[in-house]
Design a protein around this motif. Structure first.
Motif, mmCIF file in Angstrom:
data_model
loop_
_atom_site.group_PDB
_atom_site.id
_atom_site.type_symbol
_atom_site.label_atom_id
_atom_site.label_comp_id
_atom_site.label_asym_id
_atom_site.label_seq_id
_atom_site.Cartn_x
_atom_site.Cartn_y
_atom_site.Cartn_z
ATOM 1 N N LYS A 67 0.822 -1.220 0.000
ATOM 2 C CA LYS A 67 0.000 0.000 0.000
ATOM 3 C C LYS A 67 0.850 1.262 0.000
ATOM 4 O O LYS A 67 0.551 2.221 -0.702
ATOM 5 C CB LYS A 67 -0.935 -0.009 1.215
ATOM 6 C CG LYS A 67 -2.141 -0.901 1.024
ATOM 7 C CD LYS A 67 -3.087 -0.788 2.215
ATOM 8 C CE LYS A 67 -3.838 -2.081 2.441
ATOM 9 N NZ LYS A 67 -3.068 -3.118 3.201
ATOM 10 N N ASN A 68 1.916 1.261 0.795
ATOM 11 C CA ASN A 68 2.743 2.459 0.884
ATOM 12 C C ASN A 68 3.502 2.738 -0.403
ATOM 13 O O ASN A 68 3.604 3.874 -0.849
ATOM 14 C CB ASN A 68 3.744 2.336 2.034
ATOM 15 C CG ASN A 68 3.044 2.285 3.376
ATOM 16 O OD1 ASN A 68 2.042 2.961 3.585
ATOM 17 N ND2 ASN A 68 3.557 1.472 4.284
ATOM 18 N N LYS B 67 8.414 5.838 6.929
ATOM 19 C CA LYS B 67 7.834 6.333 8.182
ATOM 20 C C LYS B 67 7.979 5.326 9.320
ATOM 21 O O LYS B 67 8.279 5.693 10.448
ATOM 22 C CB LYS B 67 6.365 6.688 7.966
ATOM 23 C CG LYS B 67 6.163 8.017 7.268
ATOM 24 C CD LYS B 67 4.678 8.339 7.176
ATOM 25 C CE LYS B 67 4.389 9.174 5.946
ATOM 26 N NZ LYS B 67 4.252 8.370 4.694
ATOM 27 N N ASN B 68 7.754 4.058 9.027
ATOM 28 C CA ASN B 68 7.828 3.052 10.086
ATOM 29 C C ASN B 68 9.251 2.852 10.596
ATOM 30 O O ASN B 68 9.479 2.723 11.792
ATOM 31 C CB ASN B 68 7.291 1.705 9.586
ATOM 32 C CG ASN B 68 5.815 1.790 9.270
ATOM 33 O OD1 ASN B 68 5.065 2.458 9.970
ATOM 34 N ND2 ASN B 68 5.403 1.120 8.200
ATOM 35 N N THR B 69 10.199 2.808 9.676
ATOM 36 C CA THR B 69 11.561 2.524 10.117
ATOM 37 C C THR B 69 12.189 3.742 10.793
ATOM 38 O O THR B 69 13.039 3.591 11.658
ATOM 39 C CB THR B 69 12.436 2.036 8.948
ATOM 40 O OG1 THR B 69 12.403 3.008 7.897
ATOM 41 C CG2 THR B 69 11.921 0.713 8.404
ATOM 42 N N ILE B 70 11.764 4.948 10.427
ATOM 43 C CA ILE B 70 12.311 6.135 11.091
ATOM 44 C C ILE B 70 12.014 6.084 12.587
ATOM 45 O O ILE B 70 12.904 6.304 13.418
ATOM 46 C CB ILE B 70 11.753 7.434 10.459
ATOM 47 C CG1 ILE B 70 12.341 7.629 9.056
ATOM 48 C CG2 ILE B 70 12.068 8.647 11.336
ATOM 49 C CD1 ILE B 70 11.716 8.763 8.262
ATOM 50 N N GLU C 45 -1.142 -7.600 2.376
ATOM 51 C CA GLU C 45 -2.355 -8.336 2.746
ATOM 52 C C GLU C 45 -3.443 -8.290 1.679
ATOM 53 O O GLU C 45 -4.257 -9.195 1.595
ATOM 54 C CB GLU C 45 -2.894 -7.912 4.121
ATOM 55 C CG GLU C 45 -2.931 -6.420 4.354
ATOM 56 C CD GLU C 45 -3.488 -6.037 5.734
ATOM 57 O OE1 GLU C 45 -3.605 -6.894 6.611
ATOM 58 O OE2 GLU C 45 -3.807 -4.849 5.916
ATOM 59 N N ASP C 46 -3.449 -7.230 0.845
ATOM 60 C CA ASP C 46 -4.459 -7.145 -0.210
ATOM 61 C C ASP C 46 -4.301 -8.183 -1.311
ATOM 62 O O ASP C 46 -5.181 -8.291 -2.182
ATOM 63 C CB ASP C 46 -4.433 -5.756 -0.867
ATOM 64 C CG ASP C 46 -5.227 -4.738 -0.054
ATOM 65 O OD1 ASP C 46 -5.748 -5.115 1.011
ATOM 66 O OD2 ASP C 46 -5.315 -3.576 -0.487
ATOM 67 N N GLU C 47 -3.192 -8.893 -1.344
ATOM 68 C CA GLU C 47 -3.034 -9.862 -2.442
ATOM 69 C C GLU C 47 -2.542 -11.239 -2.021
ATOM 70 O O GLU C 47 -2.554 -12.163 -2.843
ATOM 71 C CB GLU C 47 -2.112 -9.310 -3.544
ATOM 72 C CG GLU C 47 -0.656 -9.169 -3.145
ATOM 73 C CD GLU C 47 0.290 -9.030 -4.371
ATOM 74 O OE1 GLU C 47 -0.181 -8.829 -5.500
ATOM 75 O OE2 GLU C 47 1.507 -9.141 -4.156
ATOM 76 N N ASN C 68 2.635 -5.061 9.099
ATOM 77 C CA ASN C 68 1.911 -5.369 7.864
ATOM 78 C C ASN C 68 2.135 -6.803 7.412
ATOM 79 O O ASN C 68 1.204 -7.473 6.958
ATOM 80 C CB ASN C 68 2.348 -4.417 6.745
ATOM 81 C CG ASN C 68 1.964 -2.987 7.056
ATOM 82 O OD1 ASN C 68 0.903 -2.738 7.608
ATOM 83 N ND2 ASN C 68 2.835 -2.053 6.729
ATOM 84 N N THR C 69 3.370 -7.258 7.506
ATOM 85 C CA THR C 69 3.641 -8.604 6.996
ATOM 86 C C THR C 69 3.102 -9.672 7.935
ATOM 87 O O THR C 69 2.750 -10.759 7.490
ATOM 88 C CB THR C 69 5.139 -8.806 6.725
ATOM 89 O OG1 THR C 69 5.874 -8.540 7.924
ATOM 90 C CG2 THR C 69 5.626 -7.872 5.648
#
Lengths: 273, 273, 273
Positions: A67-68, B67-70, C45-47, C68-69
C-alpha cells in the motif's frame, strides 16, 4: 549504431530513481553501476517527488508492491512526467493478483510511460485489462516463437500505438516496438530464466539507456535489450565446471560492466520489422 | 596495533543490530559474518528496543528509510544510548531529500552517536544542516584530495568536537577523526565505487570493530576503514579477465573473511594528523 | 530413494509463495530456481490470499517481520490450509523478542504447518513458549551433538506429535522428525554458518520438495536437508585460494543447480531412528 547509445550511458552517467522490489534490488543497483549509470532507491511517499526530481529517469517495478509503495509510484510517476523525465513501467506479476493488475492499469492511466517492459503474459494482461499469469514467469503457451512471431509483432505495435509507449516483450525472442517499427532481437540464453531478476535488471538498464538517449527511446531501448541478452551469452561462455545460476548472475552483470561498443555492435542479433 | 582491533572482533564476535536499507542488506550481513561479527536485522518498532538490548552495537543506516523505520531508528538509538551500547549513523543520501536531511539531523539531536560515517557530501550536509547531494554518491567537486586535505582534516576535527562523535568521511582519501586526532587513510580502489553498498558494508564493519573495542573507538574505526580499503585492494588483485563489479563485490567480502592481523598491519596505509 | 524426491521437484516445478525477510530473499529466490522450483514473493495483505492460491506451497519466514507482513502471514497461511497447500514455518529469531515468539506461537495456533524448521534455540522456544536466543543464531550450549543426540531426537519426535508437523532442527547434526521416525543427518560444513541465510534457503528448499512430493512430507523434507548439506560440501570443495563466505554462498546455490539424483543418493549421510 547501438554502440552510440551505450557510449552515451557511459558519458552521461544517468541517475535513475528506482521504486522496485526488495527481491532483486541489489542486482538492479549493481547492473545500473555496471552500465555506467547511478542508482538511487526510494519508495517513501514523503520523499519520492524530491528524489525523482534530482534524477534523470524513473524505473517503476511492481514486484513486491504494498500500500505504501503504490502511492509512491503514482506520486513519483506524475512528478517525472511533469519534469519531462523518462519513465519505465515493469508490471511484474500483472495477472497474478487483482492488486497487481489494477495497479498496473491505474499507473498506465495516470502516467505516460516512455517504455513498458514485461514478459508476454504480463503485457497481454495489460492489453486486455485482465489475465492469468503463472506467478512472475510467463505462461509457456503464450511464448513468442518463430511460428507466432508475425502475430506478436502486430500485437505489440498495436499496443504501442494505443499507449504511446515503447513496448518491450522479453522471452526467447525479444520485441521492442513503437507503432510502425519493431526490433526483433535474438540475443540471450534460456538459462537466464533460472536467475531471479534478469527482467528487473533489464528494466533498469533500459531506463538508463533511454535517459541517456532521450531523443532515441526506441533505439536506445533496443540497444539495452541487445546488451542484456549479449551479456547473458558472454556470461555463459565464461562459466566454469560446477558453476550454476548464482555464479551466472554475477557473470552477466560483470559482462555488462566489461562491455564495450564494438562488442555490442558485433554481438547484437536483431532485425527491424 | 590495528591487528589487535581485528583480533578482538574475531574473539568477541559482536552481535550488531542493523536498521538498514533493503538494497545492500545482504552484503552488510555477509561482511559482518566475514569479519567475525554476527548480524541481526530488525526495523519494526514493536521489537527494536528488545532486539538492540541483546546486541552489543547498533548500526543505523537511512538508505531506504520510511515512516515506520524512522520511528524504529529513534527508539533503538535511545535504548542503545541508555544501555551504553555503541551506535553508528550512516546518513545515506542526506542532502538528497528534506526527509533524509531532517531525519539525520533529528537522530543526531536525540541520540549520541559514537561514529558517524558518510561521503563528503553527506557529512557536509550534516554539518551545515542542509545540502545538495547527487543522489547517494558524493559530489565530485567536494571530494577530499591531496590539495584540499588540510581543510578537510580541520573540518572533520571541528565536526567531531561539535558532535562528540568520531567522524568518518570516505572517498579517495578516507578521514577518521576525533577533535584532536585524524587518521588519513589511503587504502582502497576507485572501482569500489562501482559496487553498490561498499559504504553500507563499511559502516557495519566499523560498528563491529567499535563494539569489540569499546575503549578505542577512534583507533578501532580507523582499523575497520583500513581493513575495508585493503580488502578492496586484495579483491582487485584476485580479479580474473572478464570479472566485473558483481564478482568484485564477492571478492571484497571474501578478502575480509580471509584477512589476518599481519595482512592488515602490513597493508594499512595511514598517517595520523 | 532420495533422488526420487529431487526428480519430482525438477519435474513438477512447484511454484512457492514466500513471505520472507528482505535480508536473504534474493538467495531464497535463486535457490528455488536452482532446485527446479519457481518463487513468487508477496507480503501485502491485499493480495497474499490470491497469490498463495495460484501456488502449490507457502514458505513463511519471520526474519524481518513487521505489523503489515504479520497479518499477511496469517491470511496466507489460513488460505493455504483451506486449499490443502503445503505450508512451512521458519521462526527466525523466535526467543529474541516477544514479538517474534508470540507471532510464531500465534501462527502455530491458527495454521497447521506441514513443516517447522529452525535452529535448536528457536525450536526450543516454540516448544516451551518462551526462550532466549542469541539473535538469529543458535545458542552453542543447546547444540545437538553426538552426546546430546538421544535426548534431542526424543524431544523433536515429541514436538512433532504435539504439533502434527514435521520438525526440522538444523545445526552440526540435523534432525527431521515426525512422531515415530527421525532422520539424523550428518551432511554440511560448519562454514555454512558464516553465510547469511543458509537456513532461510533451506526452508524454501524444503517447501519446494514437500510441495512436489505431497504424500511424502517427512522423506522429502529429509531429502532437501541432505541436498542442502551436500551442496555445502560440494561448494566447499570448489573453493579456490582467496575465496571466502561471499563466494561460498554462490557455490552452494550453484551446487544445488548442478545436483543430480545420483550425486544426492551417494552423498547423503543419514540414519533413521
Amino acid at each position: 549504431m547501438l554502440n552510440t547509445y551505450l557510449a552515451n550511458v557511459r558519458l552521461n552517467s544517468p541517475l535513475v530513481h528506482c521504486i522496485t522490489n526488495y527481491v532483486t534490488v541489489n542486482d538492479v543497483a549493481n547492473v545500473l553501476l555496471a552500465c555506467g549509470g547511478s542508482p538511487i532507491m526510494s519508495d517513501e511517499e514523503d520523499e519520492v517527488e524530491e528524489i525523482t526530481s534530482i534524477c534523470g529517469g524513473l524505473n517503476i517495478n511492481i514486484g513486491t508492491l504494498n500500500k505504501n509503495t503504490i502511492s509512491s509510484m503514482f506520486l513519483a510517476g506524475k512528478k517525472a512526467n511533469e519534469l519531462g523525465h523518462k519513465v519505465l513501467l515493469d508490471p511484474v506479476g500483472a495477472g497474478a493478483s487483482r492488486l497487481r493488475t489494477e495497479t498496473a492499469a491505474g499507473l498506465m492511466k495516470e502516467i505516460q510511460f516512455d517504455v513498458i517492459r514485461g514478459n508476454i503474459s504480463e503485457i497481454k494482461t495489460l492489453a486486455s485489462g485482465s489475465g492469468r499469469t503463472k506467478g512472475v514467469d510467463a505462461d509457456l503457451a503464450e511464448a513468442v516463437t518463430e511460428q507466432s512471431l508475425d502475430g506478436a509483432v502486430a500485437f505489440v505495435k498495436e499496443l504501442a500505438k494505443q499507449t504511446g509507449s515503447v513496448i518491450v516483450v522479453t522471452g526467447a525472442i525479444d520485441l521492442v516496438a513503437e507503432g510502425e517499427r519493431c526490433y526483433v532481437i535474438r540475443n540471450g540464453r534460456p538459462e537466464m530464466g533460472k536467475i531471479t531478476g534478469t527482467g528487473c535488471q533489464l528494466s533498469a538498464l533500459i531506463t538508463a539507456f533511454i535517459t541517456a538517449n532521450p531523443d532515441h527511446v526506441l533505439d536506445a531501448a533496443a540497444a539495452a535489450v541487445c546488451a542484456m541478452g549479449l551479456a547473458g551469452e558472454i556470461g555463459w561462455n565464461n562459466m566454469l565446471p560446477g558453476d550454476g545460476n548464482s555464479t551466472y548472475r554475477n557473470r552477466i552483470i560483470d559482462a555488462i560492466y566489461q562491455m564495450d561498443g564494438a562488442t555490442l555492435e558485433q554481438g547484437a542479433r536483431y532485425e527491424v520489422r
